[in-house]
Design a protein around this motif. Structure first.
Motif, PDB file in Angstrom:
ATOM      1  N   TRP A 162       0.811  -1.214   0.000  1.00  0.00           N
ATOM      2  CA  TRP A 162       0.000   0.000   0.000  1.00  0.00           C
ATOM      3  C   TRP A 162       0.845   1.264   0.000  1.00  0.00           C
ATOM      4  N   GLN A 163       2.043   1.207   0.587  1.00  0.00           N
ATOM      5  CA  GLN A 163       2.855   2.422   0.630  1.00  0.00           C
ATOM      6  C   GLN A 163       3.393   2.805  -0.744  1.00  0.00           C
ATOM      7  N   LYS A 164       3.720   1.829  -1.577  1.00  0.00           N
ATOM      8  CA  LYS A 164       4.239   2.196  -2.904  1.00  0.00           C
ATOM      9  C   LYS A 164       3.151   2.826  -3.770  1.00  0.00           C
ATOM     10  N   ARG A 165       1.910   2.493  -3.496  1.00  0.00           N
ATOM     11  CA  ARG A 165       0.815   3.105  -4.242  1.00  0.00           C
ATOM     12  C   ARG A 165       0.553   4.535  -3.789  1.00  0.00           C
ATOM     13  N   ILE A 166       0.566   4.754  -2.507  1.00  0.00           N
ATOM     14  CA  ILE A 166       0.326   6.118  -2.035  1.00  0.00           C
ATOM     15  C   ILE A 166       1.526   7.011  -2.337  1.00  0.00           C
ATOM     16  N   ARG A 167       2.730   6.442  -2.409  1.00  0.00           N
ATOM     17  CA  ARG A 167       3.895   7.252  -2.802  1.00  0.00           C
ATOM     18  C   ARG A 167       3.761   7.705  -4.250  1.00  0.00           C
ATOM     19  N   GLU A 168       3.174   6.841  -5.091  1.00  0.00           N
ATOM     20  CA  GLU A 168       2.946   7.222  -6.483  1.00  0.00           C
ATOM     21  C   GLU A 168       1.932   8.362  -6.569  1.00  0.00           C
ATOM     22  N   LEU A 169       0.883   8.297  -5.751  1.00  0.00           N
ATOM     23  CA  LEU A 169      -0.076   9.389  -5.692  1.00  0.00           C
ATOM     24  C   LEU A 169       0.587  10.672  -5.191  1.00  0.00           C
ATOM     25  N   GLN A 170       1.422  10.550  -4.179  1.00  0.00           N
ATOM     26  CA  GLN A 170       2.101  11.726  -3.630  1.00  0.00           C
ATOM     27  C   GLN A 170       2.901  12.448  -4.698  1.00  0.00           C
ATOM     28  N   GLY A 171       3.699  11.715  -5.457  1.00  0.00           N
ATOM     29  CA  GLY A 171       4.528  12.345  -6.477  1.00  0.00           C
ATOM     30  C   GLY A 171       3.708  13.047  -7.534  1.00  0.00           C
ATOM     31  N   ALA A 172       2.633  12.395  -7.986  1.00  0.00           N
ATOM     32  CA  ALA A 172       1.781  13.006  -9.011  1.00  0.00           C
ATOM     33  C   ALA A 172       1.127  14.283  -8.495  1.00  0.00           C
ATOM     34  N   ILE A 173       0.650  14.262  -7.257  1.00  0.00           N
ATOM     35  CA  ILE A 173      -0.013  15.434  -6.678  1.00  0.00           C
ATOM     36  C   ILE A 173       0.981  16.577  -6.500  1.00  0.00           C
ATOM     37  N   MET A 174       2.194  16.277  -6.078  1.00  0.00           N
ATOM     38  CA  MET A 174       3.184  17.331  -5.856  1.00  0.00           C
ATOM     39  C   MET A 174       3.590  18.010  -7.157  1.00  0.00           C
ATOM     40  N   VAL A 175       3.756  17.238  -8.224  1.00  0.00           N
ATOM     41  CA  VAL A 175       4.121  17.845  -9.510  1.00  0.00           C
ATOM     42  C   VAL A 175       2.951  18.649 -10.068  1.00  0.00           C
ATOM     43  N   GLN A 322       6.080  10.514   5.510  1.00  0.00           N
ATOM     44  CA  GLN A 322       5.857   9.455   6.498  1.00  0.00           C
ATOM     45  C   GLN A 322       5.645   8.087   5.846  1.00  0.00           C
ATOM     46  N   TRP A 323       5.310   8.058   4.536  1.00  0.00           N
ATOM     47  CA  TRP A 323       5.150   6.779   3.842  1.00  0.00           C
ATOM     48  C   TRP A 323       6.347   6.461   2.957  1.00  0.00           C
ATOM     49  N   GLY A 324       7.384   7.291   3.007  1.00  0.00           N
ATOM     50  CA  GLY A 324       8.563   7.066   2.181  1.00  0.00           C
ATOM     51  C   GLY A 324       8.739   8.184   1.159  1.00  0.00           C
ATOM     52  N   VAL A 325       9.731   8.032   0.295  1.00  0.00           N
ATOM     53  CA  VAL A 325      10.043   9.050  -0.711  1.00  0.00           C
ATOM     54  C   VAL A 325       9.054   8.933  -1.864  1.00  0.00           C
ATOM     55  N   PRO A 326       8.359  10.024  -2.228  1.00  0.00           N
ATOM     56  CA  PRO A 326       7.379   9.963  -3.329  1.00  0.00           C
ATOM     57  C   PRO A 326       8.025   9.579  -4.650  1.00  0.00           C
ATOM     58  N   THR A 327       7.264   8.894  -5.478  1.00  0.00           N
ATOM     59  CA  THR A 327       7.695   8.530  -6.826  1.00  0.00           C
ATOM     60  C   THR A 327       6.807   9.246  -7.832  1.00  0.00           C
ATOM     61  N   ILE A 328       7.283   9.348  -9.073  1.00  0.00           N
ATOM     62  CA  ILE A 328       6.584  10.147 -10.080  1.00  0.00           C
ATOM     63  C   ILE A 328       6.426   9.333 -11.362  1.00  0.00           C
ATOM     64  N   SER A 329       5.240   9.425 -11.962  1.00  0.00           N
ATOM     65  CA  SER A 329       5.002   8.854 -13.290  1.00  0.00           C
ATOM     66  C   SER A 329       4.209   9.865 -14.101  1.00  0.00           C
ATOM     67  N   LEU A 330       4.449   9.881 -15.410  1.00  0.00           N
ATOM     68  CA  LEU A 330       3.768  10.842 -16.267  1.00  0.00           C
ATOM     69  C   LEU A 330       2.262  10.632 -16.266  1.00  0.00           C
ATOM     70  N   ALA A 331       1.844   9.375 -16.229  1.00  0.00           N
ATOM     71  CA  ALA A 331       0.408   9.083 -16.260  1.00  0.00           C
ATOM     72  C   ALA A 331      -0.298   9.710 -15.067  1.00  0.00           C
ATOM     73  N   GLY A 332       0.279   9.541 -13.890  1.00  0.00           N
ATOM     74  CA  GLY A 332      -0.333  10.109 -12.698  1.00  0.00           C
ATOM     75  C   GLY A 332      -0.357  11.624 -12.728  1.00  0.00           C
ATOM     76  N   VAL A 333       0.715  12.240 -13.200  1.00  0.00           N
ATOM     77  CA  VAL A 333       0.801  13.702 -13.237  1.00  0.00           C
ATOM     78  C   VAL A 333      -0.259  14.285 -14.166  1.00  0.00           C
ATOM     79  N   PHE A 334      -0.391  13.745 -15.371  1.00  0.00           N
ATOM     80  CA  PHE A 334      -1.377  14.274 -16.317  1.00  0.00           C
ATOM     81  C   PHE A 334      -2.796  14.070 -15.797  1.00  0.00           C
ATOM     82  N   GLY A 335      -3.037  12.946 -15.150  1.00  0.00           N
ATOM     83  CA  GLY A 335      -4.368  12.718 -14.606  1.00  0.00           C
ATOM     84  C   GLY A 335      -4.724  13.707 -13.514  1.00  0.00           C
ATOM     85  N   ILE A 336      -3.795  13.953 -12.591  1.00  0.00           N
ATOM     86  CA  ILE A 336      -4.057  14.884 -11.492  1.00  0.00           C
ATOM     87  C   ILE A 336      -4.175  16.316 -12.008  1.00  0.00           C
TER      88      ILE A 336
END
Length: 612
Positions: A162-175, A322-336
């Motif tokens: 679950w943490q790797k999924r929320i980290r992916e959301l974190q990165g997309a939201i931050m960008v 608190q869930w680790g270092v955020p990760t970023i993907s283009l798909a998530g960024v464009f969606g957000i």
């Protein structure tokens, strides 16, 4: 700043009538047969007034409770796609985190943003693109996470899932939040609003909640009897009993008396949740609900999540990363980013509505730019803290301002501090994580229905007798439902051979609000139509107000006596920096008399009113 209220009886926020008994040359007294502006005469406290500390706390609690449904709903919606449906303890951590970040963002907005009393909280505009991103093959939850008997919530394997999924959301939201800050602080929002009208906004907002019917139906379907009870209570309190006043004792004028408080109008969702929760508790202790985990209605029992309260810490301080270092993907960024655009447009409308209700002039351009920029900063903080969502202005709390007639900024400061406190107090988040699933489902059905209706209500500005407008609206809505449904069923048909591009296309085309909003925007700006027919004239009827000293009393930055710091030309041309028109003097004092002059005799009061 110092404010004074001259009165022989303290203003009573619980009073059901519009009478304010004051001795300041008739100010605040309602004359017979004289209509009064809602922005001045019906307010107990206007935006620049400072109510007593106890009233600030009470009204702050009310704003917190008003936003409670939306704040709690978002983490619970995301839980299944984050593989957390069988981990209520972690759900409570997400709820506490969104409380904490909402408090920070509310204080930032009140002090440095648009400076109106608007509460900030999670946004449903981010939910649809988040679910679309988490539905990609790379982020679908493993089958074993759906079986409660196979889930060990303390195992490192499950934690990483679950943490790797929320980290992916974190990165997309931050960008994506950086894009919102750029649009706000650069002043681009004013340029974009020239091309965005009701036929763009309506499909966008409508499709925020409409595709979530599946999630709401699944939650309510756990036990339709409990869900129907919740829906019935919400409708009963918010629609049928909203004008019923409850007598409450009040001390004022050196004596005790009773005043009517519209309890059902203020807390319909909270009362319905509590009563439905109590019903589930009674059915649980009497074993009227099945005890077998696979039986229909088992998740309605209150003891299925009973260990969460005992496991949750009394105090827990959320922190960035608190869930680790955020990760970023283009798909998530464009969606957000699609969600960011929807959130920005809705917030601009909220600013003007709030200004009218609290007795302030319409927000000038620099205040709107600053508000959108601070909302972007709030989304950045939400991403860093890991709420799984962003922040936006809460329309529900703007409505609460009209009910309470208390528009003071200090009340919203109290609400922000209360949200911070609730985010630190771990047992609060745990308590909301134990709400039975069908109760949540019933709340979702009502809430999503209201959001859909809010989107459709924007059509009131459009000529719906026009075949042009009927085509644009109908086609945008239908494609916003049909295209995401087809793409979800046939993801292999959109393969280009480039993984990142395939993910971007799939996320955008499975986000109904993006598909419908884009089609509405494109068709509305390319098919010929008059401004009246498109609704642009009515939609943009709030013109840029003249910048005056009185306006700077409300929208000037704190610490600045009225004029920008220093004569440097760079600050005068910043899109988010307050400035006076040539020939205006800096504001002296802090009374709102310059905004809404008190009527004397038969003097018209229209000069102090604002218009939406």
């Amino acid at each position: 700043m110092s404010f004074t209220i001259t009165s022989c009886e303290h203003p009573d926020p619980l009073r059901g009538d519009d009478v304010l008994t004051c001795d300041n040359e008739g100010q605040g007294r309602k004359k017979d047969g004289q209509s009064r502006s809602p922005s001045s005469s019906q307010l107990i406290y206007s935006i620049l007034d400072i109510p007593p500390w106890y009233l600030c706390i009470l009204m702050g609690i009310q704003h917190f409770l008003t936003a409670l449904g939306g704040l709690v709903a978002i983490p619970l919606i995301l839980a299944k796609d984050l593989c957390l449906q069988h981990d209520p303890l972690t759900q409570s951590y997400l709820i506490s985190t969104i409380f904490f970040v909402s408090g920070i963002c509310t204080l930032l907005q009140v002090f440095f943003g648009v400076r109106l009393p608007i509460l900030q909280g999670g946004t449903f505009a981010f939910v649809a693109p988040s679910l679309s991103m988490l539905s990609l093959p790379a982020w679908k939850c493993p089958e074993w996470t759906f079986n409660a008997s196979l889930v060990n919530t303390s195992s490192p394997e499950f934690t990483e899932e679950w943490q790797k999924r929320i980290r992916e959301l974190q990165g997309a939201i931050m960008v994506a939040s950086c894009v919102q800050m750029l649009v706000g602080f650069s002043g681009l929002i004013g340029f974009l609003m020239r091309f965005i009208g009701p036929l763009t906004i309506t499909p966008t907002i409508t499709l925020v909640a409409l595709p979530l019917f599946d999630s709401a139906g699944d939650s309510a379907g756990v036990h339709w009897g409990v869900a129907a009870t919740t829906i019935f209570l919400i409708v009963l309190f918010s629609q049928y009993l909203k004008n019923v006043g409850i007598p409450v004792p009040v001390y004022g004028g050196k004596k005790c008396h009773t005043s009517k408080f519209h309890l059902f109008q203020v807390f319909p969702v909270l009362l319905a949740l509590c009563l439905s929760w109590l019903l589930c508790f009674v059915l649980t202790i009497t074993n009227a609900l099945p005890t077998a985990p696979t039986a229909y209605g088992h998740l309605s029992r209150t003891d299925t999540k009973g260990n969460v309260l005992s496991q949750a810490p009394w105090f827990r301080f959320p922190y960035p990363g608190q869930w680790g270092v955020p990760t970023i993907s283009l798909a998530g960024v464009f969606g957000i980013i699609a969600g960011v655009i929807s959130s920005m447009v809705e917030s601009v409308g909220d600013y003007y509505a709030c200004a009218r209700l609290v007795g302030a002039p319409p927000p000038p351009r620099h205040a709107v730019n600053r508000g959108i920029g601070i909302e972007g900063l709030g989304c950045l903080l939400a991403g860093a803290w890991g709420t799984g969502n962003g922040t936006t202005s809460y329309s529900e709390n703007i409505g609460a301002l009209g009910i309470t007639r208390v528009g003071s900024r200090m009340v919203m400061v109290a609400a922000g501090c209360l949200l911070l406190l609730m985010g630190v107090f771990g047992k609060i988040g745990a308590a909301f994580a134990t709400i039975p699933t069908p109760v949540i489902g019933g709340m979702f059905l009502v809430m999503f229905g209201v959001i859909t209706a809010v989107g459709i209500s924007n059509l009131q500005y459009v000529d719906m007798n026009s075949s042009r407008n009927l085509f644009i609206f109908g086609f945008s809505i239908y494609c916003g439902l049909a295209i995401p449904n087809w793409v979800n069923k046939n993801p292999e048909r959109l393969q280009t051979g480039i993984l990142q591009l395939d993910q971007v296309i799939q996320v955008l085309l499975t986000t109904g609000m993006f598909v419908g909003g884009f089609l509405g925007f494109f068709l509305d700006n390319t098919i010929p139509g008059s401004p009246e027919e498109r609704g642009l004239r009515a939609w943009h009827q709030v013109q840029e107000p003249q910048e005056t000293a009185a306006t700077l009393q409300v929208y000037g930055l704190p610490g600045l006596p009225g004029l920008p710091c220093g004569p440097a030309a760079c600050t005068r041309h910043l899109p988010f920096w307050p400035r006076l028109q040539a020939g205006e003097a800096p504001p002296a004092g802090s009374q709102l008399a310059g905004l809404h002059p008190a009527p004397r005799g038969d003097t018209p009061q229209a000069a102090g009113a604002t218009r939406l």
